[in-house]
Write a protein that holds these residues in place. Structure first.
Motif, PDB file in Angstrom:
ATOM      1  N   HIS A 442       0.869  -1.170   0.000  1.00  0.00           N
ATOM      2  CA  HIS A 442       0.000   0.000   0.000  1.00  0.00           C
ATOM      3  C   HIS A 442       0.906   1.220   0.000  1.00  0.00           C
ATOM      4  CE1 HIS A 442      -4.126  -1.721   1.378  1.00  0.00           C
ATOM      5  NE2 HIS A 442      -3.526  -2.513   0.504  1.00  0.00           N
ATOM      6  N   GLN A 444       1.356   5.433   0.987  1.00  0.00           N
ATOM      7  CA  GLN A 444       0.889   6.619   1.708  1.00  0.00           C
ATOM      8  C   GLN A 444       1.640   7.835   1.184  1.00  0.00           C
ATOM      9  OE1 GLN A 444       1.382   6.762   5.999  1.00  0.00           O
ATOM     10  NE2 GLN A 444      -0.468   8.018   6.176  1.00  0.00           N
ATOM     11  N   ARG A 606       1.984  13.592  16.879  1.00  0.00           N
ATOM     12  CA  ARG A 606       0.579  13.395  17.258  1.00  0.00           C
ATOM     13  C   ARG A 606       0.238  14.095  18.573  1.00  0.00           C
ATOM     14  NH1 ARG A 606       1.512   7.690  15.990  1.00  0.00           N
ATOM     15  NH2 ARG A 606       0.730   7.242  13.888  1.00  0.00           N
ATOM     16  N   GLU A 635       5.855  12.966  10.373  1.00  0.00           N
ATOM     17  CA  GLU A 635       4.912  11.847  10.287  1.00  0.00           C
ATOM     18  C   GLU A 635       3.815  12.031  11.332  1.00  0.00           C
ATOM     19  OE1 GLU A 635       7.172   7.965   8.941  1.00  0.00           O
ATOM     20  OE2 GLU A 635       8.122   8.775  10.731  1.00  0.00           O
ATOM     21  N   GLU A 638      -2.367  14.114  11.821  1.00  0.00           N
ATOM     22  CA  GLU A 638      -3.708  13.530  11.938  1.00  0.00           C
ATOM     23  C   GLU A 638      -4.836  14.566  11.991  1.00  0.00           C
ATOM     24  OE1 GLU A 638      -3.848  10.429  11.625  1.00  0.00           O
ATOM     25  OE2 GLU A 638      -1.818   9.780  12.098  1.00  0.00           O
ATOM     26  N   GLN A 655       3.190  13.784   6.551  1.00  0.00           N
ATOM     27  CA  GLN A 655       2.629  12.497   6.140  1.00  0.00           C
ATOM     28  C   GLN A 655       1.716  12.045   7.262  1.00  0.00           C
ATOM     29  OE1 GLN A 655       5.719   9.730   5.176  1.00  0.00           O
ATOM     30  NE2 GLN A 655       4.338   8.189   4.333  1.00  0.00           N
ATOM     31  N   GLY A 656       0.489  11.642   6.940  1.00  0.00           N
ATOM     32  CA  GLY A 656      -0.446  11.205   7.966  1.00  0.00           C
ATOM     33  C   GLY A 656      -1.828  11.014   7.393  1.00  0.00           C
ATOM     34  N   ARG A 657      -2.719  10.448   8.194  1.00  0.00           N
ATOM     35  CA  ARG A 657      -4.052  10.100   7.697  1.00  0.00           C
ATOM     36  C   ARG A 657      -4.890  11.328   7.344  1.00  0.00           C
ATOM     37  NH1 ARG A 657      -5.968   5.068   7.905  1.00  0.00           N
ATOM     38  NH2 ARG A 657      -4.598   3.459   8.753  1.00  0.00           N
ATOM     39  N   TRP A 658      -4.634  12.464   7.989  1.00  0.00           N
ATOM     40  CA  TRP A 658      -5.407  13.663   7.633  1.00  0.00           C
ATOM     41  C   TRP A 658      -5.049  14.132   6.229  1.00  0.00           C
ATOM     42  CZ3 TRP A 658      -4.208  18.844   6.581  1.00  0.00           C
ATOM     43  CH2 TRP A 658      -5.316  19.707   6.530  1.00  0.00           C
ATOM     44  N   LYS A 661      -4.460   8.680   3.705  1.00  0.00           N
ATOM     45  CA  LYS A 661      -4.260   7.392   4.350  1.00  0.00           C
ATOM     46  C   LYS A 661      -3.519   6.444   3.408  1.00  0.00           C
ATOM     47  CE  LYS A 661      -8.609   5.405   2.757  1.00  0.00           C
ATOM     48  NZ  LYS A 661      -9.895   4.770   3.129  1.00  0.00           N
ATOM     49  N   PRO A 662      -2.958   5.346   3.914  1.00  0.00           N
ATOM     50  CA  PRO A 662      -2.363   4.339   3.022  1.00  0.00           C
ATOM     51  C   PRO A 662      -3.424   3.731   2.117  1.00  0.00           C
ATOM     52  CG  PRO A 662      -1.607   4.030   5.281  1.00  0.00           C
ATOM     53  CD  PRO A 662      -2.725   5.039   5.344  1.00  0.00           C
ATOM     54  N   THR A 668      -4.254   4.594  -5.006  1.00  0.00           N
ATOM     55  CA  THR A 668      -3.208   5.619  -4.996  1.00  0.00           C
ATOM     56  C   THR A 668      -3.095   6.285  -6.364  1.00  0.00           C
ATOM     57  OG1 THR A 668      -1.973   4.337  -3.344  1.00  0.00           O
ATOM     58  CG2 THR A 668      -0.778   6.069  -4.489  1.00  0.00           C
TER      59      THR A 668
END
Length: 693
Positions: A442, A444, A606, A635, A638, A655-658, A661-662, A668
């Motif tokens: 995957h 990201q 975070r 990294e 969020e 880099q992060g889910r906000w 996401k992967p 992608t």
């Protein structure tokens, strides 16, 4: 210069404890042997001995017996009873020519001279005198059974008709010597007598057969021309030379070259023997020992001093175990101690504690004093493991528990073993997944915080197990790192990432893919070759692939100066330092490592909105990285609030889910096309101009 403490010493020179079985055995043999020696000398008149002593043959034989006692023949370093003295040939010849009294006296003198020159303990010298006298007595009795009674005034010369008498006498001589010595070794080393006999009877019988078989020829030559007797030294020298070469090869194959201790091969053999002969009410113990802080000595004073320290440690360990226990060096600063017969766990721990006490004595080398310590893991048969491999593996687990808990000594505990059968099964499934191509990647994205521009994607390994379902990388990556599979996984991921990059670049999505590699991968000289050949085959620029290495690489001297890293830098491959802030990095090493960017660990990012300390840590890292001329990537982005704080700090990318996401390769590709479209780039630029700074 190595201290005198390292000088070797034979544990058999330590006197037996009064009242012990070995002490009682020695006493009985010595009393019987000296009684036989005295009885034989009573039969030998002073006049007879004086007459014999006037002949050159007598002194020639005396010298040959002494030299033979000093030069034993050894054909195997694993023979527990040691070598076979070549004096047996001349002693047996003297027995046939002059009779028992002269042979026993001559051999006794030779034993005393040899013991004095070798500084043997008095009890060993007396025991050897006794057992050789008893062997000569047994041979004389065998000759007497055939009516043969040689004396100094009436020497006996054998002929072809005397072969049965010679065979019986030689057999009696060998059996008495071998049984007396094997019994002493068994009692001293606390081994079953049958085990000692099995291990030694073959080599002993071979050498004794050759020596005693030549003795009648010596006796025949003595009766015709004493001047020819020294010629027998030539075949003995040839036998001794051949045996020495064989012994040297055998020793090199079964012993460590630096310390002289047994190696893994011999440890395996002895452990298997101990397991096969273990009694129901006893245990077999395996101790694994690793020195603490040994690397500091090597790094500070160099490997020569470290080698001398290992020699000293080997000496201390081998002189702190019980007779019959084996100390082996497995490599580096790792040693193993085999306890072939141990009463219970408490007794095993006593041995381990004694070893630690011996090692904690200060060591002085190169004008400096060192304080050593060690962590010891203990596994017992049959309590913890049924065979050698599991004993070694579980003592290794116990040793790392001792290191982790700083307790010094730990027993194996199944509930603390990370290498459970389930994990081992998972490792086997992982190997099959690699071979069948069932692992997936995957991706990201990594995004510029100022305008949302995509700077690249990171390849993340995913595994869908046919029975377990999705298996987290947290479960299988550490397992692979402890095995031979990590290299295969890295090669698999690079190959798959290159193939994906080829598809995207051909479709106009020129986004670099970052792949995670370990410090061990950086020591692999094949890594640059794999990247170069893969890029060339797919027609990709070197910028299509990037490598991310963890901060732990800075703790590895070999890794950051490795030729692999230099080669990658010369190729133009971008290196990124991942998870920065979680270790204890050296700024000097960070400067020397040819990385282009530093990724700040997500655990700090975070918590920035909750902890002022974490925010300050991230801010300091961003400033530090900028001052070194490198690029920072955060990294764990969020939320919008975290992204805003990072942009205010001057962190270029995140880099992060906000942010994203992967995603699978297909997802992608769709996401990247939307982000790389001209309309998106224009809107992103407008947002960047209007955003507050």
């Amino acid at each position: 210069m190595v201290t005198s403490e390292i000088a070797p010493a034979d544990a058999r020179d330590t006197g037996p404890r009064p009242g012990s079985p070995l002490w009682g055995y020695f006493t009985a043999v010595i009393v019987l042997g000296f009684a036989a020696l005295i009885a034989a000398q009573v039969r030998l008149g002073v006049g007879e001995l004086a007459d014999a002593a006037r002949t050159p043959l007598f002194w020639m034989l005396a010298v040959l017996v002494v030299l033979g006692e000093l030069r034993p023949v050894m054909v195997s370093s694993s023979n527990p009873v040691g070598g076979t003295p070549t004096s047996a040939m001349f002693t047996f010849a003297v027995l046939m020519h002059y009779g028992l009294p002269t042979a026993a006296l001559m051999q006794a003198v030779a034993v005393v001279v040899s013991g004095g020159l070798r500084r043997r303990a008095w009890h060993r010298v007396m025991f050897n005198m006794a057992q050789v006298t008893l062997a000569c007595t047994a041979a004389a009795v065998a000759f007497a059974a055939f009516g043969i009674h040689p004396r100094t005034e009436a020497p006996w010369t054998p002929d072809g008709m005397d072969i049965p008498a010679l065979a019986l006498a030689a057999f009696a001589y060998f059996v008495v010597r071998a049984s007396l010595v094997c019994s002493a070794v068994a009692l001293h080393e606390r081994k079953p007598i049958l085990r000692v006999v099995k291990a030694s009877i073959g080599p002993q019988a071979l050498v004794y057969g050759a020596l005693l078989g030549l003795a009648p020829l010596v006796a025949v030559v003595m009766s015709h021309s004493s001047a020819l007797v020294p010629l027998f030294v030539a075949p003995l020298a040839a036998v001794h030379f051949t045996a020495t070469l064989s012994l040297r090869r055998d020793h090199q194959a079964t012993h460590d070259g630096l310390t002289g201790l047994p190696n893994r091969k011999m440890l395996i053999l002895h452990t298997m023997e101990a397991l096969a002969e273990a009694r129901e009410n006893e245990r077999v113990g395996l101790l694994l020992l690793d020195l603490d802080r040994f690397k500091e000595v090597n790094d500070t004073l160099g490997h020569p001093v470290g080698d001398r320290l290992l020699q000293l440690v080997a000496h201390r360990l081998s002189h702190s175990v019980r007779p019959g226990d084996m100390v082996a060096r497995l490599g580096g600063d790792e040693f193993a101690v085999l306890l072939p017969s141990i009463r219970d766990a408490h007794a095993a721990k006593e041995v381990a504690s004694r070893l630690r006490v011996a090692l904690t004595q200060p060591v002085r080398l190169e004008g400096m004093t060192f304080d050593l310590d060690a962590s010891i893991g203990i596994a017992l048969f049959p309590d913890h493991a049924p065979d050698f491999e599991l004993l070694l593996q579980r003592s290794d687990v116990a040793m790392y528990l001792a290191k982790e808990h700083r307790t010094g000594v730990e027993f194996y505990a199944s509930d603390k073993d990370r290498n459970s059968p389930e994990r081992l099964s998972l490792l086997g499934d992982l190997r099959m997944a690699i071979e069948s191509g069932d692992l997936d990647l995957h991706y990201q994205p990594k995004v510029r915080l100022s305008d949302g521009t995509v700077e690249g994607v990171e390849a993340l390994l995913r595994w869908w197990h046919p029975l377990r379902g999705p298996v987290s990388p947290v479960e299988f990556i550490p397992l692979a790192e402890q095995s031979y599979l990590m290299r295969e996984i890295t090669q698999y991921v690079i190959k798959k990432a290159l193939a994906q990059a080829g598809q995207w670049w051909e479709a106009g999505i020129g986004v670099p893919i970052s792949v995670n590699v370990s410090a061990r991968d950086l020591l692999d000289s094949n890594l640059p070759e794999q990247l170069e050949s893969g890029l060339k085959e797919l027609g990709l620029p070197v910028d299509a692939i990037r490598l991310e290495i963890t901060e732990r690489v800075l703790m590895t001297d070999q890794a950051y100066i490795a030729d692999t890293i230099k080669t990658l830098a010369e190729m133009g491959v971008h290196l990124s330092l991942d998870d920065f802030g979680t270790g204890y990095s050296s700024l000097v090493r960070l400067q020397r490592l040819p990385v282009s960017e530093v990724k700040i660990d997500a655990s700090f990012v975070r918590r920035m909105t909750e902890s002022d300390d974490d925010e300050q840590i991230v801010r300091s890292i961003v400033d530090l990285v900028r001052s070194l001329g490198l690029r920072a990537v955060a990294e764990g982005v969020e939320s919008l609030e975290i992204a805003a704080i990072l942009r205010e700090m001057g962190c270029p990318a995140g880099q992060g889910r906000w942010l994203a996401k992967p995603m699978s390769a297909t997802e992608t590709a769709v996401w990247l096309r939307s982000r790389l479209s001209p309309a998106f780039v224009s809107r992103a630029a407008d947002r960047a101009r209007l955003a507050p700074h």
